[in-house]
Motif scaffolding. Structure first.
Motif, mmCIF file in Angstrom:
data_model
loop_
_atom_site.group_PDB
_atom_site.id
_atom_site.type_symbol
_atom_site.label_atom_id
_atom_site.label_comp_id
_atom_site.label_asym_id
_atom_site.label_seq_id
_atom_site.Cartn_x
_atom_site.Cartn_y
_atom_site.Cartn_z
ATOM 1 N N LYS A 53 0.844 -1.163 0.066
ATOM 2 C CA LYS A 53 -0.071 0.019 -0.124
ATOM 3 C C LYS A 53 0.734 1.415 0.096
ATOM 4 C CE LYS A 53 -4.482 -0.852 0.873
ATOM 5 N NZ LYS A 53 -5.388 -1.715 1.228
ATOM 6 N N ASP A 54 1.494 1.627 0.957
ATOM 7 C CA ASP A 54 2.377 2.882 0.952
ATOM 8 C C ASP A 54 3.907 2.558 0.757
ATOM 9 O OD1 ASP A 54 2.318 1.632 3.346
ATOM 10 O OD2 ASP A 54 1.948 3.709 4.589
ATOM 11 N N TYR A 55 4.197 1.347 0.903
ATOM 12 C CA TYR A 55 5.671 0.926 0.598
ATOM 13 C C TYR A 55 6.034 -0.098 -0.204
ATOM 14 C CZ TYR A 55 5.739 -2.372 4.500
ATOM 15 O OH TYR A 55 5.443 -3.339 5.118
ATOM 16 N N LEU A 56 7.011 -0.277 -0.619
ATOM 17 C CA LEU A 56 7.356 -1.645 -1.690
ATOM 18 C C LEU A 56 8.599 -2.158 -0.494
ATOM 19 C CD1 LEU A 56 8.125 -1.018 -5.168
ATOM 20 C CD2 LEU A 56 5.955 -1.825 -4.468
ATOM 21 N N ASN A 57 8.262 -3.546 -0.147
ATOM 22 C CA ASN A 57 9.282 -4.030 0.678
ATOM 23 C C ASN A 57 10.279 -4.840 -0.289
ATOM 24 O OD1 ASN A 57 10.394 -4.716 3.218
ATOM 25 N ND2 ASN A 57 9.663 -6.902 2.735
ATOM 26 N N VAL A 58 11.552 -4.319 -0.129
ATOM 27 C CA VAL A 58 12.537 -5.149 -0.957
ATOM 28 C C VAL A 58 13.533 -6.025 0.008
ATOM 29 C CG1 VAL A 58 14.490 -4.722 -2.763
ATOM 30 C CG2 VAL A 58 12.733 -3.154 -2.445
ATOM 31 N N GLU A 59 13.623 -7.202 -0.338
ATOM 32 C CA GLU A 59 14.602 -8.225 0.327
ATOM 33 C C GLU A 59 15.523 -8.515 -0.542
ATOM 34 O OE1 GLU A 59 14.447 -8.712 3.454
ATOM 35 O OE2 GLU A 59 12.384 -7.645 3.936
ATOM 36 N N VAL A 60 16.744 -8.655 -0.149
ATOM 37 C CA VAL A 60 17.867 -9.465 -0.693
ATOM 38 C C VAL A 60 18.158 -10.722 -0.419
ATOM 39 C CG1 VAL A 60 20.447 -9.434 -0.974
ATOM 40 C CG2 VAL A 60 19.139 -7.112 -0.710
ATOM 41 N N GLU A 61 17.746 -11.598 -1.442
ATOM 42 C CA GLU A 61 17.680 -13.091 -1.012
ATOM 43 C C GLU A 61 18.916 -13.834 -0.984
ATOM 44 O OE1 GLU A 61 14.612 -14.452 -0.933
ATOM 45 O OE2 GLU A 61 13.766 -12.571 -0.942
ATOM 46 N N ASN A 62 20.221 -13.118 -1.390
ATOM 47 C CA ASN A 62 21.236 -13.971 -1.374
ATOM 48 C C ASN A 62 22.080 -13.531 -0.283
ATOM 49 O OD1 ASN A 62 21.342 -11.607 -3.119
ATOM 50 N ND2 ASN A 62 23.625 -12.183 -3.735
ATOM 51 N N ASN A 63 23.017 -14.311 0.452
ATOM 52 C CA ASN A 63 23.871 -13.755 1.524
ATOM 53 C C ASN A 63 25.157 -13.028 0.864
ATOM 54 O OD1 ASN A 63 23.279 -14.795 4.011
ATOM 55 N ND2 ASN A 63 23.670 -16.901 3.528
ATOM 56 N N ILE A 64 25.048 -11.701 1.298
ATOM 57 C CA ILE A 64 26.113 -10.704 0.715
ATOM 58 C C ILE A 64 26.201 -9.540 1.625
ATOM 59 C CG2 ILE A 64 24.415 -9.684 -0.921
ATOM 60 C CD1 ILE A 64 26.780 -9.600 -2.922
ATOM 61 N N ASP A 65 27.410 -9.214 1.853
ATOM 62 C CA ASP A 65 27.383 -8.030 2.730
ATOM 63 C C ASP A 65 27.193 -6.748 1.637
ATOM 64 O OD1 ASP A 65 27.865 -9.119 4.873
ATOM 65 O OD2 ASP A 65 29.959 -9.621 4.738
ATOM 66 N N LEU A 66 26.313 -5.699 2.245
ATOM 67 C CA LEU A 66 25.901 -4.640 1.417
ATOM 68 C C LEU A 66 26.390 -3.357 2.150
ATOM 69 C CD1 LEU A 66 22.463 -5.824 -0.054
ATOM 70 C CD2 LEU A 66 24.864 -5.784 -1.199
ATOM 71 N N ILE A 67 26.994 -2.463 1.487
ATOM 72 C CA ILE A 67 27.135 -1.291 2.246
ATOM 73 C C ILE A 67 26.165 -0.213 1.848
ATOM 74 C CG2 ILE A 67 29.733 -1.433 2.180
ATOM 75 C CD1 ILE A 67 29.724 0.406 -0.218
ATOM 76 N N GLU A 68 26.055 0.830 2.631
ATOM 77 C CA GLU A 68 24.931 1.719 2.537
ATOM 78 C C GLU A 68 24.774 2.206 0.919
ATOM 79 O OE1 GLU A 68 21.658 3.182 3.672
ATOM 80 O OE2 GLU A 68 23.050 2.113 5.021
ATOM 81 N N MET A 69 25.790 2.304 0.229
ATOM 82 C CA MET A 69 25.680 2.638 -1.060
ATOM 83 C C MET A 69 25.106 1.555 -2.144
ATOM 84 S SD MET A 69 29.086 3.401 -3.483
ATOM 85 C CE MET A 69 28.878 3.291 -5.265
#
Length: 286
Positions: free
Chosen positions: A55-71
Motif C-alpha cells: 500500500k504505502d511502501y514496497l518491501n525489498v529483500e535481498v535473497e542471497n547472502n552478501i554484505d552490502l554497504i549503504e551505497m
DNA sequence: GTCCAGGTCGCGC
DNA sequence: GCGCGACATGGA
C-alpha cells in the motif's frame, strides 16, 4: 528495506500489463504476489531481490547472502524505483482517459505503469529479441542469453538466479556464439552493435534514461527500426509514438476498421487525440 | 517442403 | 522518399 510510495498503484498491473515479466531474469510468484529479479550493483556485486507491495511502501529483500554497504542499498532502491517507474506521473494520462471515456477505469485502478529493466541495455536487447519472431521465441532467446552468459547467484534457500549478461560479456561471446548457442539468429549482429554502443562512452546508452534527452539517436542501434524505437521510447517513459507492428495492425484493423485493412496513414492516426500518451492509450485499449 | 511470427537492413530507383 | 528481397530460427 522499504521504498516509500507517494501514491498507491496497481502492483500486479505494473508487472503484468505487458510481457516483460515473462522474460528472464524476471520472475513473478502468482501465489505470493512477490516479484523477483537479479540486479548488478555499481560496486560490482550481484544480488537477487524480492519485491512485495504494501500500500504505502514496497518491501525489498535481498535473497542471497552478501554484505552490502549503504551505497549498495541506495543503488538497489534506485534500480527498483526505475523498474516500477515510481518517479513517473500518470495524472495527465488519467485525465485524457476520462475525457475519452473508453479507458476511464485506468485512473481508478491506478494503472499505466509498465515494467522495465534496470538498464536500457537490457531493454534494447529484449526489444530486438521481439522483432520478426514469435513471443515464445523471444522468451526462449532471452532465457538462453541469461542462462548462457549471466552470472549465477545462489539464494539463502538454495535457489539459483542468473544476472542479465553485461554488454562486455555479450561482446566477448561474439556473433557466432550468439547465433550458434543463444539461438538468436541474424539478430546476433544487432546484439553486438547494441553491446558496442553500450560500452561506447560517446554514445552513452544509459544516458537516454534522462527524461529531457532527445531519443532519436537510439535509432542508430542496428536492429532498432520504427517499432523497436517506439517500444524503447515507451520503456523510457515517452508515450507519443506507436509501436506499429503486426499486432497493432491486427488490433486496430479489427476494432476500428471493420476488419478491412486501412492505409498506413489511417492506421497511424487512430490514437491521435491522445497526444503524448498514444502508446499507453493503444496498450490499454487492447 | 512452405509459410510465418510483436521487423529491419541495404539496396535500387 | 518508397518498394523489395534477404535474413536465422522454430513451430504449424
Amino acid at each position: 528495506m522499504k521504498i516509500l510510495l507517494e501514491t498507491p498503484f496497481h502492483f500486479e498491473g505494473a508487472i503484468k500489463d505487458h510481457g516483460w515479466w515473462m522474460l528472464a531474469p524476471n520472475r513473478w510468484d502468482e501465489g505470493t504476489k512477490i516479484y523477483y529479479r537479479t540486479l548488478k550493483l555499481d560496486t560490482g556485486k550481484n544480488v537477487a531481490v524480492s519485491v512485495s507491495y504494501h500500500k504505502d511502501y514496497l518491501n525489498v529483500e535481498v535473497e542471497n547472502n552478501i554484505d552490502l554497504i549503504e551505497m549498495d542499498k541506495e543503488n538497489i532502491k534506485q534500480q527498483i524505483t526505475w523498474i516500477f517507474r515510481l518517479e513517473e506521473n500518470f495524472e495527465d494520462f488519467y485525465v485524457l482517459g476520462q475525457e475519452h471515456k473508453k479507458i476511464s477505469s485506468l485512473a481508478k485502478d491506478k494503472r499505466g505503469r509498465l515494467l522495465r529493466s534496470p538498464t536500457l541495455f537490457e531493454d534494447v536487447i529484449k526489444v530486438i529479441l521481439t522483432t520478426n519472431t514469435s513471443w515464445q521465441q523471444t522468451v526462449n532467446m532471452t532465457s538462453n542469453l541469461v542462462n548462457g552468459l549471466g552470472e549465477t547467484i545462489l539464494t539463502k534457500n538454495e535457489q539459483k538466479f542468473k544476472t542479465f549478461p553485461s554488454a562486455k560479456k555479450v561482446l566477448e561471446a561474439g556473433e557466432e556464439y550468439l547465433k550458434e548457442h543463444i539461438r538468436v539468429g541474424y539478430r546476433s549482429a544487432y546484439l553486438i552493435d547494441a553491446a558496442k554502443k553500450s560500452l561506447d562512452d560517446t554514445f552513452d546508452l544509459e544516458s537516454f534514461k534522462h527524461p529531457d534527452k532527445d531519443l532519436s539517436e537510439i535509432k542508430n542501434i542496428k536492429g532498432v527500426g520504427p517499432y523497436a524505437f517506439s517500444t524503447l521510447s515507451m520503456l523510457l517513459g515517452r508515450y507519443e509514438t506507436l509501436p506499429i507492428d503486426s499486432v497493432y495492425r491486427d488490433h486496430v484493423t479489427n476494432k476500428y476498421f471493420d476488419s478491412v485493412r486501412p492505409n498506413k496513414k489511417e492506421l497511424a492516426s487512430v490514437y491521435d487525440e491522445w497526444g503524448n500518451y498514444k502508446h499507453l492509450a493503444y496498450w490499454f485499449d487492447r
